[in-house]
Design an enzyme around this catalytic site. Structure first.
Site, mmCIF file in Angstrom:
data_model
loop_
_atom_site.group_PDB
_atom_site.id
_atom_site.type_symbol
_atom_site.label_atom_id
_atom_site.label_comp_id
_atom_site.label_asym_id
_atom_site.label_seq_id
_atom_site.Cartn_x
_atom_site.Cartn_y
_atom_site.Cartn_z
ATOM 1 N N CYS A 58 1.439 -0.652 -0.166
ATOM 2 C CA CYS A 58 0.158 -1.011 -0.808
ATOM 3 C C CYS A 58 -0.267 -2.333 -0.181
ATOM 4 C CB CYS A 58 0.310 -1.132 -2.320
ATOM 5 S SG CYS A 58 0.818 0.405 -3.134
ATOM 6 N N ASP A 95 -3.443 8.049 1.243
ATOM 7 C CA ASP A 95 -2.623 8.097 0.035
ATOM 8 C C ASP A 95 -1.165 7.887 0.412
ATOM 9 O OD1 ASP A 95 -1.195 8.800 -2.237
ATOM 10 O OD2 ASP A 95 -2.590 10.390 -2.796
ATOM 11 N N ALA A 111 -3.011 -4.036 1.395
ATOM 12 C CA ALA A 111 -4.113 -4.994 1.304
ATOM 13 C C ALA A 111 -3.885 -5.963 0.152
ATOM 14 C CB ALA A 111 -5.439 -4.250 1.121
ATOM 15 N N PRO A 112 -4.331 -7.224 0.298
ATOM 16 C CA PRO A 112 -5.124 -7.787 1.403
ATOM 17 C C PRO A 112 -4.324 -8.207 2.620
ATOM 18 C CG PRO A 112 -4.807 -9.444 -0.277
ATOM 19 C CD PRO A 112 -4.190 -8.180 -0.821
ATOM 20 N N GLY A 113 -2.986 -8.095 2.587
ATOM 21 C CA GLY A 113 -2.224 -8.283 3.807
ATOM 22 C C GLY A 113 -1.279 -9.460 3.863
ATOM 23 N N GLY A 114 -1.150 -10.227 2.781
ATOM 24 C CA GLY A 114 -0.249 -11.374 2.811
ATOM 25 C C GLY A 114 1.186 -10.992 3.083
ATOM 26 N N LYS A 115 1.661 -9.923 2.431
ATOM 27 C CA LYS A 115 3.042 -9.495 2.618
ATOM 28 C C LYS A 115 3.226 -8.805 3.968
ATOM 29 C CE LYS A 115 3.608 -9.058 -2.373
ATOM 30 N NZ LYS A 115 2.198 -9.461 -2.660
ATOM 31 N N CYS A 159 3.068 -7.660 -10.081
ATOM 32 C CA CYS A 159 2.698 -8.917 -10.734
ATOM 33 C C CYS A 159 2.460 -8.729 -12.229
ATOM 34 C CB CYS A 159 1.471 -9.546 -10.069
ATOM 35 S SG CYS A 159 0.024 -8.464 -9.986
#
Length: 466
Positions: free
Chosen positions: A278, A325, A280-284, A394
């Site tokens: 999952c 998906d 987005a937004p792409g930090g991980k 979270c």
């Protein structure tokens, strides 16, 4: 009777029910500051009464029409009003209620939101009180449903201005979160810790950044604080982070300290093939790529995938992007690792998203936990024997974290938990449970001179496929 001297009043008549009526954009006014307050009142009504998430309404492309028409400065004020109103909602309601002989009638929801917006400014924002009162009275005059209560609005708010500190002191004992959420917090963490968490969510979050390298050097450059994860907490400042050194060069990205933990739980991943399911937004995704992994970033939303691609381009990091998906994602070869930061109730992020507790409820937690369990079962099938799955979200609710993982381990003998070693996380030992899972809360990381405390509430568990 002089309404200025006595603002308490019983309502003798009922107004038409309006809680679920489609909200219309406020009629533009030439009174300075009217449009932004009227817009905030309408958006607040939509969030609280119709459970519409704030992020969507504040989107500049598809969001609320009246909000999009505001100037940049007025949009910033609207956001500040809404965040304060939602963050302190039970106490604002108690403050207003203490000045009335009887509660507002059910049909007075529009009047309720006007008063909440005004009270949030008087009690929690640095804006001229006389302007707040004047505009709220004007809002009442312009709404046929509220016109007959304009004098009451004036009296209540003027009294609120006069008794501001007394009201703040008197309402400080009111729980700042909804009853359903406090009940779940108390059940999971105990009454005292639940209260600490609830109070911590009243404090707006600091800005944390993840750097590619040299956290000490960047902390010195920013006058920041290096956190136990290696993230940097910036001091309070005014302005845009995009103007700070190193942003355009792609040396760092904004990421709450708690959100930076899951990707680090894999350990040394140089040469690994890892999917971020999952993404987005792409930090991980950025963390995994910067650590030397070959990353497949899977994201269902095409729009969010575009944002992820832009973020990676700025950071000069590479990942294979897959739009679709996650249940249909099947790599050609089994992976070394999978990161599943699953969609959840987001109850750990209410410092920055205070609408969550008013747009979601226990039924949403149950539905999301069921979806997460399904996602995690699929994620397990994507890794090789000996491969790792890091599951995170979270949420503060054990139903979406500890309970979910315990049920999976009970049902799937091919999996084992890899306990996190507290000695490897100095400064965050309290966030690691006896079985070796991460559980952060907004009450962790105390404030220090010049720096806001707290962090998002996160759960993370490391699993190995036998």
């Amino acid at each position: 009777m002089n309404q200025e001297k006595k603002s308490k009043r019983s309502f003798q008549s009922r107004q038409p029910a309006a809680a679920h009526r489609q909200e219309e954009a406020p009629v533009p006014s030439d009174k300075a500051g009217f449009d932004v307050r009227a817009t905030a009142s309408k958006i607040l009504a939509a969030a609280v009464d119709r459970k519409i998430p704030l992020d969507g309404m504040l989107d500049l492309v598809h969001g609320n029409a009246a909000y999009k028409q505001l100037s940049d400065a007025d949009r910033a004020l609207a956001r500040a009003i809404l965040n304060s109103a939602l963050r302190h909602l039970p106490r604002l309601e108690a403050a207003i209620g203490s000045m009335l002989d009887s509660p507002l009638p059910e049909g007075a929801r529009a009047l309720h939101h006007v008063l909440i917006v005004a009270a949030a400014q008087i009690l929690h924002l640095d804006v001229p009180a006389h302007a707040v009162v004047d505009i709220a009275v004007e809002q009442a005059h312009r709404d046929p449903r509220n016109r007959r209560f304009a004098k009451l609005v004036n009296a209540v708010l003027r009294r609120l201005v006069r008794e501001r500190q007394d009201v703040l002191d008197r309402t400080a004992t009111v729980s700042p979160v909804p009853d359903w959420f406090m009940s779940r917090l108390s059940s999971a963490y105990g009454k005292n810790e639940a209260q600490r968490i609830a109070e911590a969510q009243l404090i707006p979050p600091a800005i944390d950044i993840t750097v590619k390298s040299d956290p000490d050097g960047w902390a010195e450059k920013f006058g920041g604080r290096v956190l136990p994860t290696g993230s940097i907490r910036l001091p309070v400042f005014q302005g845009s982070v995009t103007s700070l050194p190193g942003y355009q060069e792609g040396e760092w990205w904004v990421q709450d300290v708690a959100a930076s933990i899951p990707a680090k739980l894999f350990g040394d991943i140089k040469g690994w093939r890892i999917a971020d399911l999952c993404a987005a937004p792409g930090g991980k995704t950025a963390q995994l790529a910067a650590a030397g992994a070959t990353v497949i970033a899977v994201e269902q939303s095409a729009n969010r995938l575009v944002r992820l691609k832009e973020n990676l381009a700025r950071l000069a990091l590479d990942a294979e992007l897959v739009q679709g998906d996650l249940f249909e994602f099947r790599p050609e070869e089994l992976l070394d690792g999978v990161l599943l930061d699953a969609p959840c109730s987001s109850t750990g992020t209410t410092r920055r998203h205070p609408d969550v507790l008013w747009t979601k409820g226990p039924e949403d937690i149950a539905k999301l936990a069921a979806l997460q369990a399904k996602m995690l079962r699929h994620a397990v099938t994507l890794v090789r024997p000996g491969g790792l799955i890091v599951f995170s979200n979270c949420s503060l609710d054990p139903l979406e974290g500890e309970n979910l993982v315990a049920n999976l381990l009970r049902d799937d003998p091919s999996l084992e938990r890899v306990p996190v070693d507290p000695s490897q996380w100095p400064g965050l030992e309290e966030a690691i449970s006896p079985v070796g899972e991460f559980r952060t809360t907004p009450a962790m990381l105390p404030a220090t001179d010049g720096f806001t405390g707290g962090m998002d509430g996160f759960f993370a568990s490391v699993l190995r496929r036998r």
